[in-house]
Design a protein around this motif. Structure first.
Motif, PDB file in Angstrom:
ATOM      1  N   ARG A   1     -22.059  28.929  41.485  1.00  0.00           N
ATOM      2  CA  ARG A   1     -21.240  27.732  41.262  1.00  0.00           C
ATOM      3  C   ARG A   1     -21.700  26.553  42.118  1.00  0.00           C
ATOM      4  NH1 ARG A   1     -17.168  31.542  42.106  1.00  0.00           N
ATOM      5  NH2 ARG A   1     -16.152  32.351  40.234  1.00  0.00           N
ATOM      6  N   GLY A   2     -21.978  26.822  43.402  1.00  0.00           N
ATOM      7  CA  GLY A   2     -22.361  25.744  44.309  1.00  0.00           C
ATOM      8  C   GLY A   2     -23.598  25.004  43.847  1.00  0.00           C
ATOM      9  N   ARG A   3     -24.636  25.750  43.519  1.00  0.00           N
ATOM     10  CA  ARG A   3     -25.873  25.116  43.055  1.00  0.00           C
ATOM     11  C   ARG A   3     -25.655  24.423  41.716  1.00  0.00           C
ATOM     12  NH1 ARG A   3     -30.954  29.141  44.545  1.00  0.00           N
ATOM     13  NH2 ARG A   3     -30.476  29.376  46.758  1.00  0.00           N
ATOM     14  N   LEU A   4     -24.793  24.997  40.886  1.00  0.00           N
ATOM     15  CA  LEU A   4     -24.524  24.371  39.594  1.00  0.00           C
ATOM     16  C   LEU A   4     -23.815  23.040  39.769  1.00  0.00           C
ATOM     17  CD1 LEU A   4     -23.425  27.390  37.366  1.00  0.00           C
ATOM     18  CD2 LEU A   4     -25.521  26.054  37.193  1.00  0.00           C
ATOM     19  N   VAL A   5     -22.906  22.961  40.740  1.00  0.00           N
ATOM     20  CA  VAL A   5     -22.216  21.700  40.998  1.00  0.00           C
ATOM     21  C   VAL A   5     -23.217  20.639  41.441  1.00  0.00           C
ATOM     22  CG1 VAL A   5     -20.558  20.549  42.513  1.00  0.00           C
ATOM     23  CG2 VAL A   5     -19.996  22.771  41.509  1.00  0.00           C
ATOM     24  N   LEU A   6     -24.124  21.020  42.352  1.00  0.00           N
ATOM     25  CA  LEU A   6     -25.149  20.074  42.809  1.00  0.00           C
ATOM     26  C   LEU A   6     -26.060  19.678  41.656  1.00  0.00           C
ATOM     27  CD1 LEU A   6     -26.544  18.521  45.046  1.00  0.00           C
ATOM     28  CD2 LEU A   6     -27.822  20.607  45.635  1.00  0.00           C
ATOM     29  N   THR A   7     -26.433  20.660  40.837  1.00  0.00           N
ATOM     30  CA  THR A   7     -27.272  20.366  39.674  1.00  0.00           C
ATOM     31  C   THR A   7     -26.559  19.417  38.732  1.00  0.00           C
ATOM     32  OG1 THR A   7     -28.288  22.558  39.818  1.00  0.00           O
ATOM     33  CG2 THR A   7     -28.514  21.388  37.741  1.00  0.00           C
ATOM     34  N   ALA A   8     -25.274  19.684  38.499  1.00  0.00           N
ATOM     35  CA  ALA A   8     -24.495  18.827  37.602  1.00  0.00           C
ATOM     36  C   ALA A   8     -24.428  17.397  38.132  1.00  0.00           C
ATOM     37  CB  ALA A   8     -23.094  19.400  37.432  1.00  0.00           C
ATOM     38  N   ALA A   9     -24.263  17.264  39.462  1.00  0.00           N
ATOM     39  CA  ALA A   9     -24.202  15.919  40.056  1.00  0.00           C
ATOM     40  C   ALA A   9     -25.516  15.175  39.840  1.00  0.00           C
ATOM     41  CB  ALA A   9     -23.886  16.028  41.549  1.00  0.00           C
ATOM     42  N   LEU A  10     -26.632  15.873  40.065  1.00  0.00           N
ATOM     43  CA  LEU A  10     -27.933  15.240  39.860  1.00  0.00           C
ATOM     44  C   LEU A  10     -28.153  14.887  38.396  1.00  0.00           C
ATOM     45  CD1 LEU A  10     -30.176  17.456  42.171  1.00  0.00           C
ATOM     46  CD2 LEU A  10     -29.542  15.069  42.527  1.00  0.00           C
ATOM     47  N   VAL A  11     -27.731  15.786  37.514  1.00  0.00           N
ATOM     48  CA  VAL A  11     -27.881  15.530  36.073  1.00  0.00           C
ATOM     49  C   VAL A  11     -27.068  14.309  35.666  1.00  0.00           C
ATOM     50  CG1 VAL A  11     -27.345  16.437  33.781  1.00  0.00           C
ATOM     51  CG2 VAL A  11     -28.444  17.899  35.461  1.00  0.00           C
ATOM     52  N   LEU A  12     -25.830  14.238  36.164  1.00  0.00           N
ATOM     53  CA  LEU A  12     -24.972  13.106  35.826  1.00  0.00           C
ATOM     54  C   LEU A  12     -25.560  11.795  36.338  1.00  0.00           C
ATOM     55  CD1 LEU A  12     -21.455  14.667  36.569  1.00  0.00           C
ATOM     56  CD2 LEU A  12     -22.490  14.248  34.335  1.00  0.00           C
TER      57      LEU A  12
END
Length: 646
Positions: free
Chosen positions: A47-58
């Motif tokens: 989840r943690g890495r996915l949140v960071l990935t999502a932030a970068l994607v956004l």
């Protein structure tokens, strides 16, 4: 190997008809929402890495629509301002801003790629380990009815086939969704009339994409099934045993033809998979290429009609933003298409993960040690013979008692109405006893050896180990107290030392040597140029049958079990090798409860008790002299062997 278990041909080639249900499953198009939910569960630990990935994607997606808006300002405020003269300061500022945006987007893109690749591959690796772990828990019957190549294909080809979906799905969905929303808003702000023109055909593309996805999913299922068959053929024919069989029966050409036929099927399916959807993507390409031209036409019509909100900068910015909308939309279509295409692969993977092992531990299961402590005053313990400790054993343990009580057993794939493999078998073996099971081929002797370590579950009756029903014992604890030496010895393609340490990974060199001396194989190993580092070859084919058997015995001695099962351990050997191996077995059985399944009755004449199995029933029991005096099945078998030897 005797017994029905061997005679059924388990583990042999299985026809494709056995996989009709699997084909039916693969032919179905899995629901996308169901797959998304299960795929999402795979990402839960990250989840943690996915949140960071999502932030970068956004951030990357939001930044991607800014350059077109700056482009409008470059044209309208820098290159072609209302004053008619190029505004150099504004132009330089806008260009610098665009370059900075490109650099920041590039950095974010690299970081995002690393995160998605890391998370995706970890998810894929965890899925592969999860599948392997689950298969390790399956009962023996699962592996006897399933080709090894098919299992390998699920682990390698199927999991590998969904790698792209696992590594790209999250970032692609998030990034493309944000880009679509941002681009749509920007297009509406620039000109709402042109926006309607740009989006008018999108619903038709979505409908076409769904139909293409359904076709590709069916083709993907058939492709993976063919690939499984190809892997199975490779595993069967290119193993040492398969090569020897093909050469000895001169079947080289037929095996090549079989492989070539399946390979041709695979080629055809791969071509169909590659071509499916190409007309759809060609249509999309035509649509994407035509939209700018149509926008120019509509813009010219609007300008002619007196529209004041359509400038050169607006047209350039709109066509740029429109590309930023349509390509992410195409990306979302590809994700949905990949999910549909990969649906068959996920279905095959989840099919295995959803299998429930037929044999599992109860919640209240106890260890064998606990059962032994509870059984210290049992009749087995009080009547145990005073056996001498086995070589290398640090303590004197007289073995463990075993009993069958009205045991009935049918193999899981037995036909309806077929005779039970074991039918009401009852016997008792005391701790430290040497018990032998003899009888005609197919009588059920090997099946008895499968039920003791609970490789199979008795259909009825009770199998007792240390006085407890084996179903009340923890599986790992039960097997840890049992050592098995079978007729077909399996050795890994590794050194002798590595094969021995499979029984006890932390065993010292001295312990290895002690076990090998007890198994009468140390001197032979020492004569090899590399000694204990000698590679044994695939399945031990660089060693003789007698050498392999003695290494197997040494491996069991290193495990130091209290119960030893010998399943025709010398029947495939010549008389000289048999004599040497038998000496090793005599050493191995000392101080242990021993169960010997024998074809050569001369090897078990000194057994404490001999059980005669015929037609799945226990028909006689006693010592060698007692059974000869009885003049029954045992006496007949023994007489036949003596006469054959003469």
């Amino acid at each position: 190997m005797s017994g029905v278990g061997a005679g059924r041909g388990h583990g042999g080639r299985i026809g494709r008809g056995d996989y009709a249900a699997q084909r039916k499953l693969n032919a179905q198009t899995p629901r996308v929402d169901h797959l998304v939910r299960r795929i999402g569960d795979l990402f839960r630990p990250y989840r943690g890495r996915l949140v960071l990935t999502a932030a970068l994607v956004l951030l990357s997606a939001a930044l991607s629509v800014v350059p077109p808006l700056l482009t409008q300002r470059v044209f309208d405020d820098g290159l072609f301002p209302a004053s008619g003269r190029i505004n150099v300061p504004v132009l330089i500022t806008l260009v610098i801003a665009m370059v900075v945006l490109f650099v920041v987007s590039g950095v974010f893109g690299v970081w995002q790629t690393w995160l998605t690749a890391t998370v995706g591959n970890r998810v894929m690796g965890a899925l592969r380990v999860r599948l392997f772990t689950h298969l390790q828990a399956m009962e023996l019957s699962f592996f006897t009815r399933t080709k090894t190549g098919v299992i390998q294909s699920r682990l390698q080809n199927d999991v590998g086939g969904v790698a792209g979906v696992l590594t790209n799905t999250v970032s692609s969905v998030l990034g493309n969704t944000v880009q679509v929303i941002a681009a749509f808003v920007a297009m509406v702000l620039l000109n709402w009339q042109l926006t309607i023109v740009a989006l008018v055909l999108m619903p038709f593309l979505v409908i076409a994409q769904r139909r293409v996805g359904q076709v590709r999913a069916r083709i993907a299922g058939a492709t993976q099934e063919s690939l499984s068959e190809l892997t199975a053929i490779t595993q069967e024919t290119l193993s040492v045993s398969g090569i020897l069989l093909a050469k000895s029966f001169n079947r080289r050409r037929s095996e090549i033809a079989r492989y070539a036929d399946e390979n041709e099927t695979q080629i055809g399916l791969q071509v169909r998979q590659a071509m499916s959807g190409q007309w759809f993507f060609a249509m999309v390409q035509v649509f994407l290429s035509s939209i700018p031209a149509i926008v120019y036409l509509i813009a010219g019509w609007l300008i002619t009609g007196g529209a004041h909100n359509v400038t050169a900068g607006t047209i350039v910015a709109f066509t740029t933003v429109q590309a930023r909308l349509l390509f992410p939309l195409l990306g979302l279509m590809r994700v949905a298409l990949d999910l549909q295409t990969s649906g068959a692969l996920f279905a095959r993977i989840f099919e295995y993960l959803d299998l429930k092992p037929a044999i599992t531990d109860r919640e209240d299961a106890v260890s064998v040690t606990t059962a032994e402590e509870e059984c210290r005053t049992d009749r087995f313990e009080t009547r145990a013979p005073q056996a001498s400790p086995a070589p290398g054993r640090s303590d004197h343990r007289p073995g463990i008692g075993i009993a069958f009580e009205d045991v009935v057993f049918r193999y899981p794939d037995a036909r309806e109405g077929e005779r039970a493999t074991l039918d009401g078998v009852s016997f008792a073996i005391e701790p430290g006893q040497f018990a032998a099971f003899v009888g005609p081929s197919g009588a059920g002797k090997t099946t008895i050896s499968y039920l003791i370590p609970r490789f199979y579950e008795a259909s009825a009756g009770v199998v007792r180990f240390a006085g407890r029903d084996v179903r009340e014992l923890r599986g790992e604890s039960l097997v840890s107290h049992i050592g098995i030496v079978s007729q077909e010895t399996y050795l890994f393609h590794a050194s002798i030392a590595e094969n021995l340490r499979y029984a006890r990974p932390r065993a010292t060199d001295a312990e290895l040597e002690a076990a090998c001396r007890a198994a009468n194989i140390h001197e032979t190993i020492s004569s090899f140029p590399d000694g204990y580092d000698t590679l044994v070859g695939e399945r031990g084919y660089r060693l003789s049958g007698g050498e392999k058997q003695r290494i197997a015995i040494a491996r069991v001695l290193l495990k130091d079990p209290e119960v030893l099962i010998l399943d025709e351990a010398t029947s495939a050997l010549d008389s000289v090798s048999e004599r040497v191996v038998q000496q090793a077995l005599d050493s191995a059985t000392s101080g242990r409860t021993t169960i010997a399944i024998a074809h050569r009755l001369s090897t078990i004449v000194a057994a404490d008790v001999i059980f005669v199995i015929d037609g799945g029933r226990l028909v006689e029991s006693g010592t060698h002299p007692e059974l000869l005096a009885l003049g029954g099945v045992y006496a007949r078998l023994y007489t036949q062997q003596v006469q054959a030897a003469v």
